[in-house]
Design a protein around this motif. Structure first.
Motif, mmCIF file in Angstrom:
data_model
loop_
_atom_site.group_PDB
_atom_site.id
_atom_site.type_symbol
_atom_site.label_atom_id
_atom_site.label_comp_id
_atom_site.label_asym_id
_atom_site.label_seq_id
_atom_site.Cartn_x
_atom_site.Cartn_y
_atom_site.Cartn_z
ATOM 1 N N LEU A 59 7.587 3.049 -14.397
ATOM 2 C CA LEU A 59 7.703 2.049 -13.329
ATOM 3 C C LEU A 59 6.545 1.055 -13.347
ATOM 4 C CD1 LEU A 59 9.016 4.229 -10.377
ATOM 5 C CD2 LEU A 59 10.304 2.656 -11.825
ATOM 6 N N THR A 60 5.352 1.557 -13.602
ATOM 7 C CA THR A 60 4.186 0.670 -13.632
ATOM 8 C C THR A 60 4.300 -0.341 -14.766
ATOM 9 O OG1 THR A 60 2.789 2.378 -12.661
ATOM 10 C CG2 THR A 60 1.672 0.580 -13.810
ATOM 11 N N LEU A 73 0.829 -1.209 0.000
ATOM 12 C CA LEU A 73 0.000 0.000 0.000
ATOM 13 C C LEU A 73 0.866 1.262 0.000
ATOM 14 C CD1 LEU A 73 -2.789 -1.061 2.522
ATOM 15 C CD2 LEU A 73 -2.995 -0.789 0.035
ATOM 16 N N ARG A 74 1.912 1.242 0.790
ATOM 17 C CA ARG A 74 2.813 2.397 0.836
ATOM 18 C C ARG A 74 3.516 2.591 -0.498
ATOM 19 N NH1 ARG A 74 7.492 1.932 4.082
ATOM 20 N NH2 ARG A 74 8.857 3.512 3.305
ATOM 21 N N ALA A 75 3.938 1.497 -1.117
ATOM 22 C CA ALA A 75 4.586 1.586 -2.422
ATOM 23 C C ALA A 75 3.625 2.169 -3.455
ATOM 24 C CB ALA A 75 5.079 0.213 -2.867
ATOM 25 N N ARG A 76 2.372 1.755 -3.428
ATOM 26 C CA ARG A 76 1.388 2.315 -4.368
ATOM 27 C C ARG A 76 1.179 3.802 -4.121
ATOM 28 N NH1 ARG A 76 -3.099 -2.484 -4.373
ATOM 29 N NH2 ARG A 76 -1.947 -3.873 -5.745
ATOM 30 N N GLU A 77 1.142 4.206 -2.869
ATOM 31 C CA GLU A 77 0.964 5.619 -2.535
ATOM 32 C C GLU A 77 2.141 6.456 -3.035
ATOM 33 O OE1 GLU A 77 2.642 7.515 0.245
ATOM 34 O OE2 GLU A 77 1.520 9.222 -0.470
ATOM 35 N N VAL A 78 3.338 5.930 -2.854
ATOM 36 C CA VAL A 78 4.533 6.627 -3.334
ATOM 37 C C VAL A 78 4.496 6.711 -4.857
ATOM 38 C CG1 VAL A 78 7.050 6.454 -3.558
ATOM 39 C CG2 VAL A 78 5.971 6.075 -1.344
ATOM 40 N N LEU A 79 4.112 5.645 -5.512
ATOM 41 C CA LEU A 79 4.018 5.623 -6.963
ATOM 42 C C LEU A 79 3.056 6.701 -7.466
ATOM 43 C CD1 LEU A 79 5.123 4.014 -9.374
ATOM 44 C CD2 LEU A 79 3.153 2.514 -9.168
ATOM 45 N N GLN A 80 1.958 6.894 -6.776
ATOM 46 C CA GLN A 80 0.980 7.907 -7.187
ATOM 47 C C GLN A 80 1.519 9.323 -7.037
ATOM 48 O OE1 GLN A 80 -1.887 7.413 -8.828
ATOM 49 N NE2 GLN A 80 -1.153 5.311 -8.843
ATOM 50 N N ARG A 81 2.478 9.528 -6.139
ATOM 51 C CA ARG A 81 3.055 10.865 -5.955
ATOM 52 C C ARG A 81 4.088 11.216 -7.013
ATOM 53 N NH1 ARG A 81 5.495 11.365 -0.340
ATOM 54 N NH2 ARG A 81 5.690 9.123 -0.494
ATOM 55 N N LEU A 82 4.573 10.231 -7.746
ATOM 56 C CA LEU A 82 5.567 10.488 -8.781
ATOM 57 C C LEU A 82 4.916 11.172 -9.970
ATOM 58 C CD1 LEU A 82 7.562 7.136 -8.806
ATOM 59 C CD2 LEU A 82 8.154 9.251 -7.641
ATOM 60 N N GLY A 83 5.735 11.810 -10.789
ATOM 61 C CA GLY A 83 5.242 12.424 -12.016
ATOM 62 C C GLY A 83 4.700 11.367 -12.964
ATOM 63 N N PRO A 84 3.892 11.788 -13.927
ATOM 64 C CA PRO A 84 3.251 10.811 -14.810
ATOM 65 C C PRO A 84 4.224 9.963 -15.625
ATOM 66 C CG PRO A 84 2.679 13.078 -15.442
ATOM 67 C CD PRO A 84 3.483 13.150 -14.192
ATOM 68 N N ALA A 85 5.326 10.540 -16.106
ATOM 69 C CA ALA A 85 6.283 9.764 -16.896
ATOM 70 C C ALA A 85 6.952 8.702 -16.024
ATOM 71 C CB ALA A 85 7.324 10.678 -17.524
ATOM 72 N N ASN A 86 7.374 9.098 -14.819
ATOM 73 C CA ASN A 86 8.004 8.145 -13.902
ATOM 74 C C ASN A 86 7.016 7.050 -13.505
ATOM 75 O OD1 ASN A 86 10.331 9.620 -13.982
ATOM 76 N ND2 ASN A 86 10.124 10.489 -11.950
ATOM 77 N N VAL A 111 15.669 4.400 -14.782
ATOM 78 C CA VAL A 111 16.699 4.605 -13.753
ATOM 79 C C VAL A 111 16.347 5.835 -12.912
ATOM 80 C CG1 VAL A 111 19.113 5.280 -13.392
ATOM 81 C CG2 VAL A 111 18.556 3.421 -14.954
ATOM 82 N N ARG A 112 15.989 6.929 -13.583
ATOM 83 C CA ARG A 112 15.622 8.154 -12.850
ATOM 84 C C ARG A 112 14.358 7.944 -12.022
ATOM 85 N NH1 ARG A 112 16.627 10.307 -17.892
ATOM 86 N NH2 ARG A 112 14.406 10.715 -18.184
ATOM 87 N N ALA A 113 13.400 7.227 -12.583
ATOM 88 C CA ALA A 113 12.143 6.977 -11.877
ATOM 89 C C ALA A 113 12.373 6.122 -10.636
ATOM 90 C CB ALA A 113 11.135 6.307 -12.821
ATOM 91 N N ARG A 114 13.233 5.103 -10.763
ATOM 92 C CA ARG A 114 13.543 4.273 -9.588
ATOM 93 C C ARG A 114 14.209 5.102 -8.505
ATOM 94 N NH1 ARG A 114 15.887 -0.540 -12.815
ATOM 95 N NH2 ARG A 114 17.794 0.566 -12.353
ATOM 96 N N ALA A 115 15.112 5.980 -8.912
ATOM 97 C CA ALA A 115 15.789 6.837 -7.930
ATOM 98 C C ALA A 115 14.773 7.751 -7.236
ATOM 99 C CB ALA A 115 16.888 7.655 -8.600
ATOM 100 N N ALA A 116 13.874 8.339 -8.006
ATOM 101 C CA ALA A 116 12.849 9.213 -7.428
ATOM 102 C C ALA A 116 11.934 8.416 -6.495
ATOM 103 C CB ALA A 116 12.028 9.883 -8.530
#
Length: 166
Positions: free
Chosen positions: A121-122, A104-117, A150-155
């Motif tokens: 990742l998705t 759940l936390r990982a999904r929440e973090v994923l939603q906070r990322l920019g659309p390209a990232n 790579v940038r998305a994983r870092a973010a």
């Protein structure tokens, strides 16, 4: 077998390239990896690749060295990511509730990322698509997609770890 003057010419050219390119290669790596020691190691590996190329008759340029440096850094990040995945498997919580909270936390973090990232990742890790397919779907080149991932994983890592702070 190469002649002595040809060897001396190649050696002199390599030394001149080293003197000219060292600040660019080291600066490139230092700005991206955040660690002086790692930047120094990868710079050394980059110039060792140049020595090998010169021995094979190539004439490396600064642009070639930067490309090699970028690849060395990406390889380092991939290795680091593999090690982290291995550690995660070893340290996986026994309690299913802890695992569910982590998802759940990982999904929440994923939603906070920019659309390209988020898309990269998705597609890559949730949908488990290979990079070429992710690139096709995003309308990017494979190399641009690898860099984006790579940038998305870092973010993601930064945002995820910020959530661990009390």
């Amino acid at each position: 077998m190469s002649s002595e003057p040809e060897y001396a010419d190649r050696s002199a050219a390599l030394l001149a390239l080293y003197d000219h390119a060292l600040p660019d290669v080291y600066g490139y790596l230092r700005a991206r990896c955040g660690s002086t020691a790692l930047a120094e190691d990868l710079t050394g590996e980059t110039f060792l690749a140049a020595v090998t190329a010169v021995r094979r008759g190539a004439s490396p340029t600064v642009a070639w060295l930067i490309t090699v440096a970028r690849n060395k850094l990406v390889d380092h990040w991939r290795k680091e990511a593999r090690e982290q995945r291995t550690l995660y498997v070893v340290e996986r919580p026994d309690d299913p509730w802890d695992a569910r909270l982590d998802v759940l936390r990982a999904r929440e973090v994923l939603q906070r990322l920019g659309p390209a990232n988020r898309a990269a990742l998705t597609l890559r890790y949730v949908d488990d698509l290979p990079v070429p397919e992710v690139a096709r779907l995003l309308g990017r080149t494979r190399h641009a997609t690898e860099a984006l991932i790579v940038r998305a994983r870092a973010a993601f890592r930064v945002a995820y770890e910020e959530g661990e702070q009390p």
